[in-house]
Design an enzyme around this catalytic site. Structure first.
Site, PDB file in Angstrom:
ATOM      1  N   HIS A 189      33.578   0.046 -31.445  1.00 11.58           N
ATOM      2  CA  HIS A 189      34.863   0.656 -31.827  1.00 11.58           C
ATOM      3  C   HIS A 189      35.991  -0.391 -31.799  1.00 11.58           C
ATOM      4  CE1 HIS A 189      38.069   3.533 -32.068  1.00 11.58           C
ATOM      5  NE2 HIS A 189      37.294   4.569 -31.877  1.00 11.58           N
ATOM      6  N   GLU A 294      34.964  -0.253 -37.450  1.00 13.72           N
ATOM      7  CA  GLU A 294      33.960   0.006 -36.417  1.00 13.72           C
ATOM      8  C   GLU A 294      32.567   0.027 -37.033  1.00 13.72           C
ATOM      9  OE1 GLU A 294      35.172   3.822 -34.771  1.00 13.72           O
ATOM     10  OE2 GLU A 294      37.247   3.407 -35.282  1.00 13.72           O
TER      11      GLU A 294
HETATM   12  C1  BG6 Z   1      37.032   7.025 -34.122  1.00 18.32           C
HETATM   13  C2  BG6 Z   1      36.778   8.404 -34.650  1.00 18.32           C
HETATM   14  O1  BG6 Z   1      35.843   6.292 -34.117  1.00 18.32           O
HETATM   15  O2  BG6 Z   1      37.511   7.134 -32.780  1.00 18.32           O
HETATM   16  C3  BG6 Z   1      38.048   9.226 -34.548  1.00 18.32           C
HETATM   17  O3  BG6 Z   1      36.328   8.341 -35.993  1.00 18.32           O
HETATM   18  C4  BG6 Z   1      38.566   9.236 -33.126  1.00 18.32           C
HETATM   19  O4  BG6 Z   1      37.784  10.549 -35.007  1.00 18.32           O
HETATM   20  C5  BG6 Z   1      38.733   7.799 -32.668  1.00 18.32           C
HETATM   21  O5  BG6 Z   1      39.807   9.913 -33.094  1.00 18.32           O
HETATM   22  C6  BG6 Z   1      39.244   7.654 -31.231  1.00 18.32           C
HETATM   23  O6  BG6 Z   1      38.450   8.334 -30.336  1.00 18.32           O
HETATM   24  P1  BG6 Z   1      38.803   8.383 -28.808  1.00 18.32           P
HETATM   25  O7  BG6 Z   1      37.758   9.248 -28.170  1.00 18.32           O
HETATM   26  O8  BG6 Z   1      38.769   6.967 -28.299  1.00 18.32           O
HETATM   27  O9  BG6 Z   1      40.195   8.954 -28.713  1.00 18.32           O
END
Ligand code: BG6
Length: 320
Positions: A189, A294
């Site tokens: 991510h 990501e």
């Molecule tokens: C992304 C998703 O990978 O992560 C989104 O596609 C999500 O939908 C984002 O909002 C952040 O996620 P988190 O759990 O770190 O707030």
């Protein structure tokens, strides 16, 4: 299991610590982190909590390439908002019921588990003296009781972070160490730091199908050569034929994100409202200085039989 014909180049990556590369472990408990610095000044920082890369500096240490929220929790109290959180064994909210991951939180447990530092590689036959590789491990036995209960499967993860002069490579190796098969998803991510989102274009996705989470998870095909961001974007591009996604800023290539044995890429920017709604996202206008590209295997599931191994990852090249 994925086709092993495209064996990740990670296996051929420089596997030795450069003579002179400095590796330090600082902090204690959940705040422990490993920092590696090359003699030429480039550096990487990895928090043991989540094995989250929280900083990667290139250009002799002068250019930070990763966005990290000013309010990111770095004490193990929650997943880090920024850097490179590791998503495993489920991406996004898990299936509501009927899947082995159904009891897990969004994005799984890897980003909220404490990993072990397995060490830097010290092979002496290194050809490339300007890189250092750090290995981190997470095993079922190292999970919290809660995570173990929610996903009672036996696995081993080894995550390798290799810092070179102009690139950062992050590769995971997933092994099924149990008696039964299991299914998982995996994603890196990565929050890339940019100067001005209005000048950013993301190339390399033309013609690729994506699920648009902002548009009720409908499926579309990427019609324009560049993805530009003028509002909330949350798209899952799947089965991407080419390995490289390029982030262009102000007309100049800024990052190449090269996928290794992974076919999918999520492009995410929360924009004004979603950013404001996240308590750990700071400053509020920080969404103008980041974009998440990501890489992952999130379209369906990867299946590993007993003893099988999956390997996949990315190399991010800083093109400044
Ligand atoms: C992304 C998703 O990978 O992560 C989104 O596609 C999500 O939908 C984002 O909002 C952040 O996620 P988190 O759990 O770190 O707030």
């Amino acid at each position: 299991m994925v086709d092993r014909a495209n064996r990740p180049s990670a296996l051929n990556a420089p596997s030795a610590a450069a003579p002179g590369a400095q590796v330090d472990i600082t902090g204690s408990g959940a705040s422990s982190k490993v920092t590696a610095t090359l003699p030429s000044g480039e550096s990487v920082e990895v928090l043991l909590y989540g094995a989250t890369v929280t900083s990667w500096k290139s250009n002799g240490g002068k250019t930070e390439n990763l966005w990290l929220s000013e309010k990111a929790a770095l004490d193990g109290s929650k997943a880090v908002r920024g850097g490179v959180p590791v998503v495993f064994p489920v991406f996004g909210p898990p299936p509501k019921s009927g899947h082995a991951t159904s009891a897990l939180p969004q994005h799984g447990f890897a980003r909220t588990s404490r990993w072990e530092f397995l060490g830097k590689s010290t092979s002496e036959d290194a050809l490339d003296s300007s890189s250092v590789k750090l290995d981190f491990g997470l095993y079922s036995s190292g999970l919290t009781e809660e995570a173990r209960k929610a996903w009672p499967l036996d696995f081993g993860l080894v995550y390798s972070v290799t810092l070179s002069k102009d690139s950062l490579q992050t590769v995971v190796n997933v092994r099924n160490e149990g008696e039964t098969s299991f299914e998982f998803q995996f994603l890196l991510h990565t929050y890339l730091k940019i100067k001005d989102i209005s000048k950013v274009a993301i190339n390399g996705l033309l013609g690729v199908e994506y699920v648009d989470k902002v548009l009720n998870a409908t499926t579309h095909s990427q019609k324009d050569e560049s993805v530009t961001i003028t509002g909330e974007v949350d798209r899952v591009y799947s089965k991407i034929p080419q390995d490289t996604t390029t982030v262009v800023e102000d007309g100049a290539p800024r990052f190449d994100v090269v996928r290794d044995n992974l076919q999918d890429t999520v492009v995410w920017n929360p924009w004004t409202e979603k950013a404001a709604a996240m308590g750990d996202f700071s400053p509020d206008a920080g969404f103008k200085e980041m974009v998440c590209v990501e890489v992952g295997a999130v379209n369906g599931w990867q299946k590993l039989e007993k003893g099988e191994v999956f390997e996949g990852g990315q190399t991010i090249k800083s093109l400044l």
